[in-house]
Design a protein around this motif. Structure first.
Motif, PDB file in Angstrom:
ATOM      1  N   GLY A 320       0.830  -1.274   0.003  1.00 44.28           N
ATOM      2  CA  GLY A 320      -0.082   0.031   0.046  1.00 44.28           C
ATOM      3  C   GLY A 320       0.714   1.178   0.080  1.00 44.28           C
ATOM      4  N   VAL A 321       1.862   1.287   0.653  1.00 44.65           N
ATOM      5  CA  VAL A 321       2.819   2.339   1.038  1.00 44.65           C
ATOM      6  C   VAL A 321       3.430   2.801  -0.368  1.00 44.65           C
ATOM      7  N   ALA A 322       3.925   1.590  -1.252  1.00 45.80           N
ATOM      8  CA  ALA A 322       4.712   1.846  -2.396  1.00 45.80           C
ATOM      9  C   ALA A 322       3.928   2.470  -3.328  1.00 45.80           C
ATOM     10  N   GLU A 323       2.629   2.115  -3.475  1.00 41.43           N
ATOM     11  CA  GLU A 323       1.890   2.610  -4.741  1.00 41.43           C
ATOM     12  C   GLU A 323       1.691   4.236  -4.368  1.00 41.43           C
ATOM     13  N   TRP A 324       2.082   4.835  -3.501  1.00 39.92           N
ATOM     14  CA  TRP A 324       1.759   6.266  -3.177  1.00 39.92           C
ATOM     15  C   TRP A 324       2.844   7.284  -3.757  1.00 39.92           C
ATOM     16  N   ARG A 325       3.901   6.290  -4.198  1.00 36.97           N
ATOM     17  CA  ARG A 325       5.243   7.320  -4.649  1.00 36.97           C
ATOM     18  C   ARG A 325       4.875   7.830  -5.889  1.00 36.97           C
ATOM     19  N   ASN A 326       4.141   7.091  -6.796  1.00 39.68           N
ATOM     20  CA  ASN A 326       3.720   7.810  -7.877  1.00 39.68           C
ATOM     21  C   ASN A 326       2.205   8.156  -8.073  1.00 39.68           C
ATOM     22  N   GLU A 327       1.845   8.827  -9.214  1.00 40.43           N
ATOM     23  CA  GLU A 327       0.242   9.184  -9.473  1.00 40.43           C
ATOM     24  C   GLU A 327      -0.148   8.544 -10.741  1.00 40.43           C
ATOM     25  N   GLU A 328      -1.046   7.684 -10.805  1.00 35.98           N
ATOM     26  CA  GLU A 328      -1.661   7.402 -12.104  1.00 35.98           C
ATOM     27  C   GLU A 328      -2.578   8.564 -12.711  1.00 35.98           C
ATOM     28  N   VAL A 329      -2.355   8.942 -13.726  1.00 34.01           N
ATOM     29  CA  VAL A 329      -2.898  10.043 -14.817  1.00 34.01           C
ATOM     30  C   VAL A 329      -3.619   9.308 -15.760  1.00 34.01           C
ATOM     31  N   GLU A 330      -4.911   9.496 -15.634  1.00 32.03           N
ATOM     32  CA  GLU A 330      -5.914   8.964 -16.688  1.00 32.03           C
ATOM     33  C   GLU A 330      -5.375   9.387 -17.958  1.00 32.03           C
ATOM     34  N   GLY A 331      -5.545   8.342 -19.059  1.00 36.88           N
ATOM     35  CA  GLY A 331      -5.149   8.713 -20.474  1.00 36.88           C
ATOM     36  C   GLY A 331      -3.636   8.787 -20.730  1.00 36.88           C
ATOM     37  N   PHE A 332      -2.798   8.746 -19.831  1.00 35.23           N
ATOM     38  CA  PHE A 332      -1.271   8.742 -19.897  1.00 35.23           C
ATOM     39  C   PHE A 332      -0.640   7.494 -19.973  1.00 35.23           C
TER      40      PHE A 332
END
Length: 563
Positions: A320-332
């Motif tokens: 859970g912690v690791a997934e917060w290092r980046n941000e998923e941006v819809e369409g990219f």
């Protein structure tokens, strides 16, 4: 690495969750206490540098992965070109002239990690295939891609390859495989790159494979609830010109640091110890410097790791912690990274907190860093160790259709004089287990007991099994004057309810006394994967104070911005 990393759920969870330790074990002799900072030479002073932009052809949208060729003038790059259906390898001078695509006319895919040229100047390693050029990479008139075959793991099923890199010796390749044996496990392996031509055709194989870490998750005689994860994790770079292998590993809960494995002996040392998240590793050829990706220039990841807690807590929190290092941006295609670059000398951090000692020099200082551009991909050093080249990703929300997705940058250390690269080392790794001799992973583990602090106190650990598959497994740890280093003394408790690898609920109420004062209060923080979550985290350590609401996002480094 260009694609999203599977390190945290594959290694942080799978390796630690199935730690094969039993109730009656005694403390191992000479067990390293990685919470303590060893005595190291005095650190260097910050040095001047400048950063410039290297021009790219208009049809090149990104050049995320770059490396110098042996001639020290040209770059080999993985690029995205306008209208292309796949990524390609290209060559170009480091001033932006002489661009030539090498694989645009080939049907095969290639790339995925930093391309590494072999010493013959005719071949390029990537984890998805080897490019062969004739008569040379720079003057490539005929190109072809040969497949790369990974070894089978005895008694296991390979689930994914999550990272790889090639040694400066042009022989050894390091990579992390996520396997089921039968329970999930992450293996750090080193093989020899071997060209094969037989009745099956021409190809490259990874042969004579050694298991560097992941074959055991507890040392013989290790104390209870002390999983052996040091050196395990995602492969990053060979340093010391092949003598060492660096990985992103875990030495304490919620914090990911650089581990350095001596391939001549198997000894593991902790290179970084700052409380923030560190990742990609880029050693200078002369062995005196190391640049790495980090979140330490922002407070983005600090709520999870400001307070040092034992590694056993990583069982459920790491994915859970690791997934917060980046941000998923819809369409990219690519997630938005929030990395900066930090440089230390060859000895790494001298402290966990910047006010306590040297934690490197921040290199992410351009006026539009954080607000618009962040580091993404890798960094390649010039052989003189005076400059390097790297890619900066532009905020995807600000990229207009058809324009470049970032910029290629050169950092020059203006007061340095050129140095000579270290001699190349080709270790035999006789200490490591041969892959062919790998044993099945023992799944036995305790669920109740006492974790004894390495300096003082203890922690009572209990696990409540779910009454039904729809409920969480509840892990609880109660700290009683617990300390591994004598500087941070913990009292209080935290609970983690885990439903799946991705889904967890975290609560905590911990106070810190000793040399440092602080607290950690977590109220129903829920992780559900891919940067989704809710709940609040409030934490303070001396002058560092952080409050986050996961439903609103985490700091990006831009004042007032949460993502």
């Amino acid at each position: 690495m260009k694609k999203l990393s599977y390190l945290m759920w594959a290694c942080g969870v799978a390796c630690l969750l199935h730690s094969p330790v039993t109730q009656g074990q005694k403390a191992a002799v000479n067990q390293t206490n990685y919470a303590l900072t060893p005595k190291l030479p005095p650190p260097p002073k910050p040095e001047p540098f400048k950063v410039s932009t290297i021009p790219l052809p208009d049809n090149v949208l990104d050049a995320v992965l770059v490396n110098y060729l042996p001639d020290a003038q040209h770059l080999i790059m993985e690029v995205t070109m306008a209208g292309a259906k796949k990524s390609n390898l290209a060559v170009m001078k480091d001033d932006g002239t002489g661009f030539k695509c090498l694989t645009c006319d080939l049907p095969e895919n290639i790339g995925g990690e930093m391309p590494v040229p072999l010493a013959d100047g005719k071949r390029v390693y990537t984890p998805t295939g080897i490019l062969e050029c004739s008569p040379s990479i720079v003057d490539c008139k005929q190109a072809r891609i040969l497949p790369l075959v990974y070894p089978a793991v005895p008694g296991a099923k390979t689930l994914a390859r999550i990272a790889s890199n090639m040694s400066q010796d042009g022989i050894h390749v390091a990579y992390t495989l996520l396997v089921a044996r039968p329970l999930p496990s992450a293996l750090v392996l080193v093989s020899e790159l071997t060209r094969v031509s037989d009745e099956k055709g021409e190809r490259y194989e990874l042969a004579k494979t050694k298991v560097i870490s992941g074959d055991k998750t507890a040392l013989p005689g290790a104390p209870i609830f002390r999983p052996f994860f040091y050196g395990g994790g995602e492969v990053k770079s060979f340093t010391g010109m092949g003598k060492y292998l660096t990985t992103i590993s875990a030495f304490e809960a919620g914090n990911f640091d650089i581990a350095k494995i001596d391939l001549t002996t198997g000894d593991v040392s902790r290179f970084t110890r700052h409380f923030s998240y560190d990742e990609g590793v880029y050693p200078s050829p002369d062995g005196k410097w190391l640049i790495f990706q980090s979140h330490r220039h922002t407070t983005r990841m600090d709520a999870f790791s400001l307070i040092p807690r034992p590694l056993i807590v990583n069982n459920a929190l790491a994915p859970g912690v690791a997934e917060w290092r980046n941000e998923e941006v819809e369409g990219f295609r690519d997630a938005r990274r929030y990395y900066g670059l930090t440089m230390t000398d060859q000895y790494g951090d001298r402290a966990r907190l910047p006010e306590d000692g040297y934690t490197g020099q921040n290199l992410t200082t351009a006026s539009d860093n954080l607000t618009e551009y962040n580091h993404f991909g890798n960094l390649t050093w010039h052989p003189s160790s005076t400059r390097g080249i790297f890619w900066e990703q532009k905020d995807p929300r600000k990229v207009k259709k058809g324009e470049a997705m970032g910029r290629l940058r050169m950092i020059t250390f203006t007061s340095r004089k050129p140095t000579t690269p270290l001699p190349i080392v080709t270790p035999t790794m006789d200490w490591a287990v041969n892959l062919a001799d790998l044993k099945p992973l023992d799944s036995s583990q305790p669920t109740e007991g006492k974790l004894v602090g390495l300096v003082s106190g203890h922690a009572n650990i209990s696990t409540q099994k779910p009454a039904s598959p729809s409920e969480e497994t509840l892990f609880k740890i109660e700290y009683v004057n617990f300390s591994d280093d004598g500087q941070y003394v913990l009292n209080g408790s935290e609970t983690i309810g885990q439903k799946t690898f991705w889904e967890a609920t975290w609560n905590a109420d911990i106070t810190v006394t000793g040399k440092h004062k602080g607290f950690l209060k977590v109220d129903n923080a829920k992780f559900s994967g891919r940067s989704h979550g809710s709940g609040t985290i409030r934490t303070q350590l001396d002058g560092h104070k952080i409050e986050v609401d996961l439903s609103k996002g985490l700091p990006t480094g831009v004042p007032g911005e949460l993502r």
